[in-house]
Enzyme design. Structure first.
Site, PDB file in Angstrom:
ATOM      1  N   SER A  77     -33.614  -5.249 -11.222  1.00  0.00           N
ATOM      2  CA  SER A  77     -34.255  -5.590 -12.473  1.00  0.00           C
ATOM      3  C   SER A  77     -35.718  -5.148 -12.368  1.00  0.00           C
ATOM      4  O   SER A  77     -36.068  -4.433 -11.438  1.00  0.00           O
ATOM      5  CB  SER A  77     -34.068  -7.090 -12.621  1.00  0.00           C
ATOM      6  OG  SER A  77     -34.928  -7.575 -13.560  1.00  0.00           O
ATOM      7  N   CYS A  91     -27.334 -41.794 -17.416  1.00  0.00           N
ATOM      8  CA  CYS A  91     -27.606 -41.557 -18.833  1.00  0.00           C
ATOM      9  C   CYS A  91     -26.571 -40.569 -19.384  1.00  0.00           C
ATOM     10  O   CYS A  91     -26.433 -39.460 -18.862  1.00  0.00           O
ATOM     11  CB  CYS A  91     -29.015 -40.983 -18.998  1.00  0.00           C
ATOM     12  SG  CYS A  91     -29.339 -40.368 -20.649  1.00  0.00           S
ATOM     13  N   LYS A 148     -39.329   1.190 -22.494  1.00  0.00           N
ATOM     14  CA  LYS A 148     -38.395   0.187 -21.986  1.00  0.00           C
ATOM     15  C   LYS A 148     -37.418  -0.106 -23.116  1.00  0.00           C
ATOM     16  O   LYS A 148     -37.753  -0.787 -24.081  1.00  0.00           O
ATOM     17  CB  LYS A 148     -39.117  -1.084 -21.554  1.00  0.00           C
ATOM     18  CG  LYS A 148     -38.162  -2.094 -20.952  1.00  0.00           C
ATOM     19  CD  LYS A 148     -38.886  -3.232 -20.286  1.00  0.00           C
ATOM     20  CE  LYS A 148     -37.972  -4.146 -19.505  1.00  0.00           C
ATOM     21  NZ  LYS A 148     -36.736  -4.520 -20.142  1.00  0.00           N
ATOM     22  N   LYS A 207     -44.645  -5.576 -21.018  1.00  0.00           N
ATOM     23  CA  LYS A 207     -43.941  -5.990 -22.229  1.00  0.00           C
ATOM     24  C   LYS A 207     -44.880  -6.015 -23.429  1.00  0.00           C
ATOM     25  O   LYS A 207     -46.053  -6.382 -23.295  1.00  0.00           O
ATOM     26  CB  LYS A 207     -43.352  -7.395 -22.023  1.00  0.00           C
ATOM     27  CG  LYS A 207     -42.270  -7.475 -20.957  1.00  0.00           C
ATOM     28  CD  LYS A 207     -41.037  -6.732 -21.394  1.00  0.00           C
ATOM     29  CE  LYS A 207     -39.727  -7.353 -21.019  1.00  0.00           C
ATOM     30  NZ  LYS A 207     -39.442  -8.698 -21.155  1.00  0.00           N
ATOM     31  N   ASP A 231       0.838  -1.212   0.000  1.00  0.00           N
ATOM     32  CA  ASP A 231       0.000   0.000   0.000  1.00  0.00           C
ATOM     33  C   ASP A 231       0.862   1.247   0.000  1.00  0.00           C
ATOM     34  O   ASP A 231       0.575   2.223  -0.695  1.00  0.00           O
ATOM     35  CB  ASP A 231      -0.888   0.020   1.242  1.00  0.00           C
ATOM     36  CG  ASP A 231      -2.114  -0.857   1.062  1.00  0.00           C
ATOM     37  OD1 ASP A 231      -3.044  -0.754   1.869  1.00  0.00           O
ATOM     38  OD2 ASP A 231      -2.121  -1.648   0.094  1.00  0.00           O
TER      39      ASP A 231
HETATM   40  S1  IVH Z   1     -35.776   1.147 -14.375  1.00  0.00           S
HETATM   41  C1  IVH Z   1     -35.200   0.336 -10.445  1.00  0.00           C
HETATM   42  N1  IVH Z   1     -36.485   2.081 -16.727  1.00  0.00           N
HETATM   43  O1  IVH Z   1     -34.801  -3.105 -18.133  1.00  0.00           O
HETATM   44  C2  IVH Z   1     -35.716  -0.158 -11.739  1.00  0.00           C
HETATM   45  N2  IVH Z   1     -35.216   0.089 -16.647  1.00  0.00           N
HETATM   46  O2  IVH Z   1     -35.832  -5.626 -17.272  1.00  0.00           O
HETATM   47  C3  IVH Z   1     -34.685  -0.681 -12.659  1.00  0.00           C
HETATM   48  N3  IVH Z   1     -34.669  -0.853 -18.823  1.00  0.00           N
HETATM   49  O3  IVH Z   1     -32.184  -3.699 -15.917  1.00  0.00           O
HETATM   50  C4  IVH Z   1     -34.580  -0.095 -13.951  1.00  0.00           C
HETATM   51  N4  IVH Z   1     -35.646   0.703 -20.027  1.00  0.00           N
HETATM   52  O4  IVH Z   1     -31.698  -2.222 -17.918  1.00  0.00           O
HETATM   53  C5  IVH Z   1     -35.838   1.106 -16.056  1.00  0.00           C
HETATM   54  N5  IVH Z   1     -37.132   3.035 -18.724  1.00  0.00           N
HETATM   55  C6  IVH Z   1     -36.500   2.067 -18.067  1.00  0.00           C
HETATM   56  C7  IVH Z   1     -35.846   1.016 -18.736  1.00  0.00           C
HETATM   57  C8  IVH Z   1     -35.211   0.026 -17.973  1.00  0.00           C
HETATM   58  C9  IVH Z   1     -34.930  -0.418 -20.054  1.00  0.00           C
HETATM   59  C10 IVH Z   1     -33.923  -2.086 -18.506  1.00  0.00           C
HETATM   60  C11 IVH Z   1     -32.941  -1.970 -17.378  1.00  0.00           C
HETATM   61  C12 IVH Z   1     -33.303  -3.063 -16.410  1.00  0.00           C
HETATM   62  C13 IVH Z   1     -34.117  -3.970 -17.267  1.00  0.00           C
HETATM   63  C14 IVH Z   1     -35.087  -4.793 -16.464  1.00  0.00           C
END
Ligand code: IVH
Length: 767
Positions: free
Chosen positions: A82, A429, A115, A314, A33
């Protein structure tokens, strides 16, 4: 600035960069360090003296290792979660209803936004300066891709907001136009084509040479703030205001967005976006709804890996017609046979699909899918493409119904029907062992690079592999004898096998390939039990306390660990592997008594008939509430006699006797003992304080730790409630000092900061 100084700066940067790599990537520090600090200090002094020499790329400006080699892991300041998915209007309406109820606010506002179908990236700002960037990784830590992120024009290197620290989260995407142009270029140069814009963005971002990333047109769209949201102006304390605010800082949030308190308006936004999806420059796969008020978001909190305050609605997946050329059977790691349709390649959602699952043998007959049929296939996001139906009008003459096999195509043993599944029960198997091993070495399991495909087949054929534990007995002669491999790659493979010996309980559990135990369940189990012994000894009812472990998963776990072959495998793996165990599991388990009763209501789903008989009948909500009101803790309740219980249950002696018998049944007594050992305490003292050993403490690490990398040490400390920081100050609570501690130890002593040895820390964690 004379030449000698320019050279000196260059040398210093090189030395520090190398030391960073040794330390962060290879976990093998080459400098003490003190030596490191001295180099860094000299560089900082020179850069202060000669501002013209400063560059963003200097190791004085970055954290971790130079991302231009292998990427170093980087811990997020707060976890990156997520999103939960919704696939119907009803699920969105349910979500909205849930939020209204949770907040007791009928007028609660939601934001709606696109999304984006890209890669989540976390940007770290300190005092307005971009200092690091990481991929999402496992949500706790990702890969440091700062050098590559710096090449994106849509990521500001400097923002005017100075509050510190600040995390900006968003999505990195490639537009369709840029994607097509890139693929044209790839084709012209005889290079591999990218399957879709998302893959192209991922491939570009994970380039080891950031000069290549710089040539790839990538866009960053922010979609949230991690730590630091509180530092924004009060008016920005809603998600939509935060997005507006981000545009004042040089970011470009994706549009259009919406904000409303009205469910119908929120759904109309979805419908509009779905229609105009193809007009957007980039790929989106749905709409994200979030509770707009950030304070409310915090209050609502998270469930496992996803926030409870947000949901992704979705878009439904594209459906395409193609022809079935063959139907093959795959044998999974648990022995289940999955029929796969081999298709005439077709493009679905931008991706070429040549195989699609038919789910199970029974379904083929039900849907009457035949070889030669035209079928509709569907692919939703990363989900495996599936065959939806066959089109009867187009059936070629002479197509015959598919004949289900009675014998395993790999080992010829008799197949067994198990519900809708068809199984090969032969644990030896070959095809099944092969898939098991493939799973064992896979990236999110033991992550052993270089073993797979033909090599794995040959290892089996040569008789070198029977169980996963055999992998750890392989030697170079054996590998070379397969005539597939050069000397160097044999060394690499053995190196990768060796590297996998240091692992985590979660990875191991996932790697074992227990039916129903995916990555998420494995992580939850590891966290809940802390040690493999705990898990193996767990009575079935314990699983009622783990949120995402349903009764089927619980049964599968019990079944797996009761099997002598598996027990033997685990003993063998115990000799070979070293995984980190935490006992008691490192988190606070101080719950109100009501928590116990909600789990108790689930016991009947988990336990055997005999234990079911000992459960109190008619212990509904009302009776539970009476007991909760009458007793301050589970301990008191356990010790209560029939008289006290009868009084508490307003005279219901029958129920009182049942409750009394329940607490005095050996099985449940042992269960409670077991839970107590796991740290569970139930009482009605609602100020559930954080009782973890390092709750609220700040820890700095220095020197070399025995058998523990920094990342692991950091994880242990964080799990015990502590925060690990880089430099010592009077705010530091502990310095964890390993071997060869340098300047930090001196500084700690000077400031009177408590110094812990590794043994002392371990002792502290055991308390
Ligand atoms: S919010 C705290 N907003 O989707 C909530 N995510 O399926 C977390 N994503 O990992 C994320 N567009 O990479 C948020 N408008 C959006 C988004 C978004 C795409 C992705 C993101 C997340 C994934 C989850």
């Amino acid at each position: 600035m004379n030449k000698a100084i320019v050279t000196r700066i260059k040398i210093l940067r090189q030395q520090i960069t190398l030391a960073n790599r040794d330390y962060y990537q290879d976990d093998a520090p080459t400098l003490s360090d003190a030596e490191y600090d001295a180099l860094l200090q000299e560089l900082q002094t020179l850069e202060a003296q000669y501002p013209q020499a400063r560059t963003e790329a200097s190791p004085s400006q970055t954290v971790g290792a130079a991302p231009s080699k292998q990427f170093a892991p980087l811990q997020h300041w707060s976890p990156m979660r997520s999103l939960a998915n919704a696939f119907s209007e009803q699920e969105v309406l349910d979500f909205i209803q849930r939020m209204k109820k949770l907040t007791s606010d009928d007028q609660i506002a939601f934001s709606g936004e696109l999304k984006l179908d890209g890669l989540a990236v976390n940007l770290f700002y300190r005092q307005g300066k971009l200092i690091a960037a990481a991929t999402r990784g496992d949500g706790e830590s990702g890969e440091n891709i700062l050098a590559n992120i710096r090449t994106l024009a849509t990521v500001p290197q400097q923002i005017t907001h100075r509050a510190d620290p600040l995390e900006v989260r968003g999505e990195v995407v490639m537009t369709y136009a840029d994607f097509n142009a890139l693929n044209e270029k790839q084709q012209a140069n005889g290079k591999k084509l990218f399957a879709n814009p998302r893959n192209a963005a991922a491939g570009s971002l994970r380039q080891l040479d950031s000069a290549i990333t710089a040539q790839r047109p990538l866009q960053f769209y922010p979609h949230g703030i991690g730590v630091g949201a509180e530092s924004l102006a009060t008016k920005a304390l809603s998600h939509s205001a935060a997005m507006e605010w981000l545009s004042t800082q040089g970011f470009t949030p994706a549009a259009p967005r919406c904000r409303s308190t009205d469910a119908q308006q929120l759904l109309a936004y979805y419908a509009q976006m779905q229609t105009h999806r193809s007009d957007l420059a980039f790929s989106i796969d749905g709409i994200v709804y979030k509770v707009d008020d950030i304070a409310l978001q915090k209050k609502i909190g998270n469930v496992a890996r996803a926030p409870r305050f947000a949901i992704a609605y979705k878009f439904s997946a594209e459906i395409v017609t193609t022809v079935v050329e063959a139907i093959d059977l795959q044998i999974g790691r648990t022995g289940v046979l999955t029929p796969v349709a081999r298709l005439k390649p077709a493009t679905v959602g931008g991706v070429v699909v040549a195989n699609a699952t038919l789910h199970n043998i029974e379904l083929i007959a039900e849907k009457d899918v035949r070889v030669g049929d035209y079928v509709e296939i569907r692919r939703a996001g990363d989900v495996i493409p599936e065959v939806l139906r066959s089109i009867r009008d187009k059936r070629p003459a002479g197509a015959t119904p598919w004949q289900p096999p009675t014998q395993c195509p790999s080992c010829q043993s008799q197949l067994r029907r198990d519900g809708r599944a068809t199984r090969c029960d032969n644990r030896h198997c070959p095809q099944r062992l092969y898939t098991q091993m493939q799973h064992f070495v896979s990236r999110n399991a033991m992550d052993i690079d270089g073993i797979g495909g033909i090599l794995l087949e040959k290892l089996f054929a040569a008789g070198y592999l029977h169980t996963a534990a055999d992998l750890y007995q392989l030697n170079k002669e054996q590998l070379l004898s397969l005539t597939l491999i050069a000397e160097v790659s044999a060394d690499n493979i053995l190196g990768a096998i060796d590297a996998s010996r240091q692992t985590t309980l979660a990875r191991l559990l996932f790697a074992l390939g227990i039916a129903q135990v995916g990555e998420n369940a494995a992580a939850q189990l590891a966290q809940f039990f802390g040690t493999l012994d705990n898990l193996m000894q767990a009575p079935a009812a314990v699983y009622a306390f783990i949120r995402d472990i349903g009764s089927e998963t619980a049964a599968s776990l019990m079944h797996f660990f009761a099997d002598p072959d598996n027990q033997q495998l685990i003993i063998a793996l115990q000799q070979e592997l070293k995984w980190q165990e935490t006992f008691p599991p490192a988190h606070s388990r101080h719950y109100p008594l009501a928590h116990f009763f909600s789990a108790l209501a689930l016991f009947k789903n988990y336990v055997a008939e005999r234990e079911k008989a000992a459960l109190p009948q008619g212990l509904g909500k009302r009776a539970s509430a009476q007991l909760i009101a009458a007793f301050a803790s589970l301990n008191e309740l356990q010790q209560a006699d029939c008289e006290q219980l009868t009084t508490a249950l307003s005279g219901n002696r029958t129920l009182a006797e049942q409750v009394h018998r329940f607490f005095n049944t050996a099985y449940y007594r042992d269960l409670l003992l077991f839970l107590q050992q796991l740290g569970f305490i139930w009482n009605n003292d609602t100020t559930a304080e954080d009782t973890r050993a390092l709750a609220g403490k700040t820890v700095v690490i220095t020197g070399t730790l025995a058998g523990l990398t920094r990342t692991e040490a950091k994880k242990i400390i964080t799990a015990a409630g502590g925060t690990v920081t880089g430099s010592i100050s009077s705010n530091t609570d502990y310095l964890l000092a390993g071997e060869n501690a340098g300047s930090k130890l001196q500084k700690a002593n000077a400031l009177g900061v408590a110094v812990l040895s590794q043994q002392e820390l371990e002792a502290l964690l055991r308390t």
